[in-house]
Design a protein around this motif. Sequence first.
Motif, PDB file in Angstrom:
ATOM      1  N   GLY A  25       9.417   9.873 -29.249  1.00 43.82           N
ATOM      2  CA  GLY A  25       8.664  10.242 -30.450  1.00 43.82           C
ATOM      3  C   GLY A  25       9.549  10.884 -31.514  1.00 43.82           C
ATOM      4  N   ASN A  26       8.911  11.225 -32.642  1.00 43.90           N
ATOM      5  CA  ASN A  26       9.639  11.907 -33.720  1.00 43.90           C
ATOM      6  C   ASN A  26       9.395  13.408 -33.676  1.00 43.90           C
ATOM      7  OD1 ASN A  26      10.764   9.605 -34.900  1.00 43.90           O
ATOM      8  ND2 ASN A  26       8.801   9.145 -35.895  1.00 43.90           N
ATOM      9  N   LEU A  27       9.225  13.913 -32.486  1.00 45.35           N
ATOM     10  CA  LEU A  27       8.898  15.330 -32.365  1.00 45.35           C
ATOM     11  C   LEU A  27      10.033  16.211 -32.862  1.00 45.35           C
ATOM     12  CD1 LEU A  27       7.329  15.313 -28.789  1.00 45.35           C
ATOM     13  CD2 LEU A  27       6.127  15.715 -30.949  1.00 45.35           C
ATOM     14  N   VAL A  28       9.656  17.220 -33.634  1.00 48.57           N
ATOM     15  CA  VAL A  28      10.638  18.200 -34.102  1.00 48.57           C
ATOM     16  C   VAL A  28      10.785  19.271 -33.021  1.00 48.57           C
ATOM     17  CG1 VAL A  28      10.991  20.027 -35.818  1.00 48.57           C
ATOM     18  CG2 VAL A  28      10.053  17.814 -36.532  1.00 48.57           C
ATOM     19  N   ILE A  29      12.034  19.622 -32.732  1.00 48.60           N
ATOM     20  CA  ILE A  29      12.284  20.690 -31.752  1.00 48.60           C
ATOM     21  C   ILE A  29      13.034  21.811 -32.473  1.00 48.60           C
ATOM     22  CG2 ILE A  29      13.416  21.323 -29.578  1.00 48.60           C
ATOM     23  CD1 ILE A  29      11.747  19.027 -28.830  1.00 48.60           C
ATOM     24  N   LYS A  50       0.388  27.352 -39.276  1.00 46.17           N
ATOM     25  CA  LYS A  50       0.612  26.688 -40.563  1.00 46.17           C
ATOM     26  C   LYS A  50       1.136  25.259 -40.438  1.00 46.17           C
ATOM     27  CE  LYS A  50       2.812  27.048 -45.017  1.00 46.17           C
ATOM     28  NZ  LYS A  50       3.515  27.809 -46.014  1.00 46.17           N
ATOM     29  N   TYR A  51       1.975  24.994 -39.426  1.00 48.86           N
ATOM     30  CA  TYR A  51       2.675  23.704 -39.393  1.00 48.86           C
ATOM     31  C   TYR A  51       2.205  22.753 -38.280  1.00 48.86           C
ATOM     32  CZ  TYR A  51       5.915  25.828 -42.723  1.00 48.86           C
ATOM     33  OH  TYR A  51       6.466  26.428 -43.831  1.00 48.86           O
ATOM     34  N   GLY A  52       1.263  23.210 -37.468  1.00 49.43           N
ATOM     35  CA  GLY A  52       0.742  22.325 -36.426  1.00 49.43           C
ATOM     36  C   GLY A  52       1.724  22.043 -35.298  1.00 49.43           C
ATOM     37  N   PHE A  53       2.650  22.956 -35.087  1.00 55.15           N
ATOM     38  CA  PHE A  53       3.557  22.820 -33.950  1.00 55.15           C
ATOM     39  C   PHE A  53       2.952  23.508 -32.726  1.00 55.15           C
ATOM     40  CE2 PHE A  53       7.105  22.740 -37.282  1.00 55.15           C
ATOM     41  CZ  PHE A  53       7.174  21.367 -37.256  1.00 55.15           C
ATOM     42  N   THR A  54       3.621  23.333 -31.615  1.00 54.09           N
ATOM     43  CA  THR A  54       3.219  24.012 -30.378  1.00 54.09           C
ATOM     44  C   THR A  54       4.279  25.055 -30.040  1.00 54.09           C
ATOM     45  OG1 THR A  54       2.046  22.076 -29.558  1.00 54.09           O
ATOM     46  CG2 THR A  54       2.798  23.662 -27.907  1.00 54.09           C
ATOM     47  N   GLN A  55       3.807  26.258 -29.752  1.00 54.36           N
ATOM     48  CA  GLN A  55       4.730  27.333 -29.362  1.00 54.36           C
ATOM     49  C   GLN A  55       4.951  27.280 -27.863  1.00 54.36           C
ATOM     50  OE1 GLN A  55       3.099  31.182 -30.253  1.00 54.36           O
ATOM     51  NE2 GLN A  55       4.900  32.298 -29.528  1.00 54.36           N
ATOM     52  N   LEU A  56       6.202  27.273 -27.477  1.00 61.06           N
ATOM     53  CA  LEU A  56       6.493  27.344 -26.045  1.00 61.06           C
ATOM     54  C   LEU A  56       7.371  28.563 -25.809  1.00 61.06           C
ATOM     55  CD1 LEU A  56       7.272  23.754 -24.813  1.00 61.06           C
ATOM     56  CD2 LEU A  56       5.297  25.174 -24.319  1.00 61.06           C
ATOM     57  N   SER A  57       6.794  29.575 -25.216  1.00 61.05           N
ATOM     58  CA  SER A  57       7.563  30.781 -24.926  1.00 61.05           C
ATOM     59  C   SER A  57       7.978  30.753 -23.464  1.00 61.05           C
ATOM     60  CB  SER A  57       6.701  32.021 -25.204  1.00 61.05           C
ATOM     61  OG  SER A  57       7.183  33.121 -24.465  1.00 61.05           O
ATOM     62  N   ALA A  58       9.284  30.726 -23.242  1.00 59.22           N
ATOM     63  CA  ALA A  58       9.769  30.733 -21.856  1.00 59.22           C
ATOM     64  C   ALA A  58       9.252  31.980 -21.152  1.00 59.22           C
ATOM     65  CB  ALA A  58      11.292  30.687 -21.839  1.00 59.22           C
ATOM     66  N   ASP A 105      -0.244  15.430 -28.701  1.00 55.25           N
ATOM     67  CA  ASP A 105      -1.024  16.012 -29.797  1.00 55.25           C
ATOM     68  C   ASP A 105      -0.349  17.206 -30.463  1.00 55.25           C
ATOM     69  OD1 ASP A 105      -3.441  16.794 -27.283  1.00 55.25           O
ATOM     70  OD2 ASP A 105      -1.598  17.861 -27.762  1.00 55.25           O
ATOM     71  N   THR A 106       0.908  17.003 -30.804  1.00 55.62           N
ATOM     72  CA  THR A 106       1.600  18.043 -31.567  1.00 55.62           C
ATOM     73  C   THR A 106       2.623  17.403 -32.499  1.00 55.62           C
ATOM     74  OG1 THR A 106       2.704  20.186 -31.371  1.00 55.62           O
ATOM     75  CG2 THR A 106       3.476  18.472 -29.885  1.00 55.62           C
ATOM     76  N   ASN A 107       2.987  18.162 -33.551  1.00 56.26           N
ATOM     77  CA  ASN A 107       4.041  17.674 -34.458  1.00 56.26           C
ATOM     78  C   ASN A 107       5.430  18.037 -33.937  1.00 56.26           C
ATOM     79  OD1 ASN A 107       2.040  16.845 -36.208  1.00 56.26           O
ATOM     80  ND2 ASN A 107       2.048  18.772 -37.365  1.00 56.26           N
ATOM     81  N   GLY A 108       5.456  18.971 -33.039  1.00 56.74           N
ATOM     82  CA  GLY A 108       6.753  19.399 -32.523  1.00 56.74           C
ATOM     83  C   GLY A 108       6.618  20.716 -31.779  1.00 56.74           C
ATOM     84  N   PHE A 109       7.756  21.258 -31.388  1.00 57.99           N
ATOM     85  CA  PHE A 109       7.754  22.463 -30.551  1.00 57.99           C
ATOM     86  C   PHE A 109       8.627  23.561 -31.144  1.00 57.99           C
ATOM     87  CE2 PHE A 109       6.762  18.967 -27.686  1.00 57.99           C
ATOM     88  CZ  PHE A 109       5.666  19.467 -27.000  1.00 57.99           C
ATOM     89  N   VAL A 110       8.078  24.768 -31.170  1.00 53.86           N
ATOM     90  CA  VAL A 110       8.919  25.926 -31.478  1.00 53.86           C
ATOM     91  C   VAL A 110       9.203  26.621 -30.147  1.00 53.86           C
ATOM     92  CG1 VAL A 110       8.593  26.533 -33.920  1.00 53.86           C
ATOM     93  CG2 VAL A 110       6.790  27.050 -32.313  1.00 53.86           C
ATOM     94  N   MET A 111      10.464  26.628 -29.790  1.00 54.88           N
ATOM     95  CA  MET A 111      10.890  27.091 -28.463  1.00 54.88           C
ATOM     96  C   MET A 111      11.219  28.591 -28.535  1.00 54.88           C
ATOM     97  SD  MET A 111      10.845  24.020 -27.103  1.00 54.88           S
ATOM     98  CE  MET A 111      11.573  24.350 -25.540  1.00 54.88           C
ATOM     99  N   ASP A 112      10.191  29.406 -28.375  1.00 53.74           N
ATOM    100  CA  ASP A 112      10.279  30.863 -28.533  1.00 53.74           C
ATOM    101  C   ASP A 112      11.082  31.479 -27.377  1.00 53.74           C
ATOM    102  OD1 ASP A 112       9.672  33.579 -28.379  1.00 53.74           O
ATOM    103  OD2 ASP A 112       7.505  33.308 -28.370  1.00 53.74           O
ATOM    104  N   GLY A 113      12.305  31.903 -27.705  1.00 55.37           N
ATOM    105  CA  GLY A 113      13.135  32.534 -26.668  1.00 55.37           C
ATOM    106  C   GLY A 113      13.941  31.541 -25.855  1.00 55.37           C
ATOM    107  N   TYR A 114      14.269  30.416 -26.458  1.00 56.04           N
ATOM    108  CA  TYR A 114      15.080  29.408 -25.782  1.00 56.04           C
ATOM    109  C   TYR A 114      15.985  28.741 -26.812  1.00 56.04           C
ATOM    110  CZ  TYR A 114      16.442  25.911 -22.379  1.00 56.04           C
ATOM    111  OH  TYR A 114      17.184  25.145 -21.493  1.00 56.04           O
TER     112      TYR A 114
END
Length: 213
Positions: A25-29, A50-58, A105-114
């Motif tokens: 996919g064109n997912l933003v990381i 605001k941006y429709g990303f998914t937060q992933l906190s390790a 079902d996401t535009n991408g992932f914000v990798m909180d703490g990774y």
Amino acid sequence: MSANENAEVTSSGDVGIDVSVLKEGNLVIIFVVGGPGSGKGTQCAKIVEKYGFTQLSAGDLLRAEVASGSERSKEFNEVMEKGELLPMSAVLELLKEAMVAKAADTNGFVMDGYPREIIQGVEFEKQVKDCSFVLYFELAEEVMKERLMKRAATSDRVDDNEETMLKRLRTFSDVTMPVIDHYRDKLKTISAAGTIEEVFEETCKTLDECLPS
Ligand code: AP5
Ligand code: MG
């Protein structure tokens, strides 16, 4: 039982999870780094809104694993209580599972703490996909301490106490700071010293410049 519980774990932390949905996919990381209490979690939650990303906190995934009472939860809890890092293989496994589950079902992932150490970034990019850029929330240690001590008054986190907080700060300066230098070409540094809204304004400016239109 986790779908990947029987998968073979290699020394690189590749547990054989099928991540093709993430590669294709064109997912933003977006990797998000910053010291303990710098506001990573707070800003990531606002980015999601605001941006429709998914937060992933390790950290959140690890705390959920501890709460589940799984076989490895005691060991995880002990490491977190010491303010040290969990083994990369365990963290990558949790992240990849969570990403695959959300990919559709996401535009991408914000990798909180990774990543928190260079090898985590290298392995993630090898096994999953290159990050688009790295957000670094920069904050003086004294302010991080103040924010964490304030939160500690009401927090039930095992690592929100003065002793562990100092160890987390040490782990950040010794192990995670080299990540910032490693990613200097993709690094977007944001001052985390203002109010939550001020920091978010700067974060949005950066995202609006860096994200594909
Ligand atoms: P993790 O859960 O990620 O904790 P951390 O990095 O120590 O950071 P915090 O979550 O405490 O702070 P934050 O930067 O998210 O700030 P927040 O927004 O909460 O990791 C915990 C542990 O898990 C690690 O020590 C390690 O053991 C393990 N782990 C995690 N990731 C790992 C990995 N990749 N590999 C191996 N092990 C891993 O804000 C803090 C406080 O300040 C809040 O009260 C907030 O309301 C307040 N605040 C936020 N912004 C502002 C502002 N602008 N002004 C005033 N107050 C503010
Ligand atoms: Mg956090």
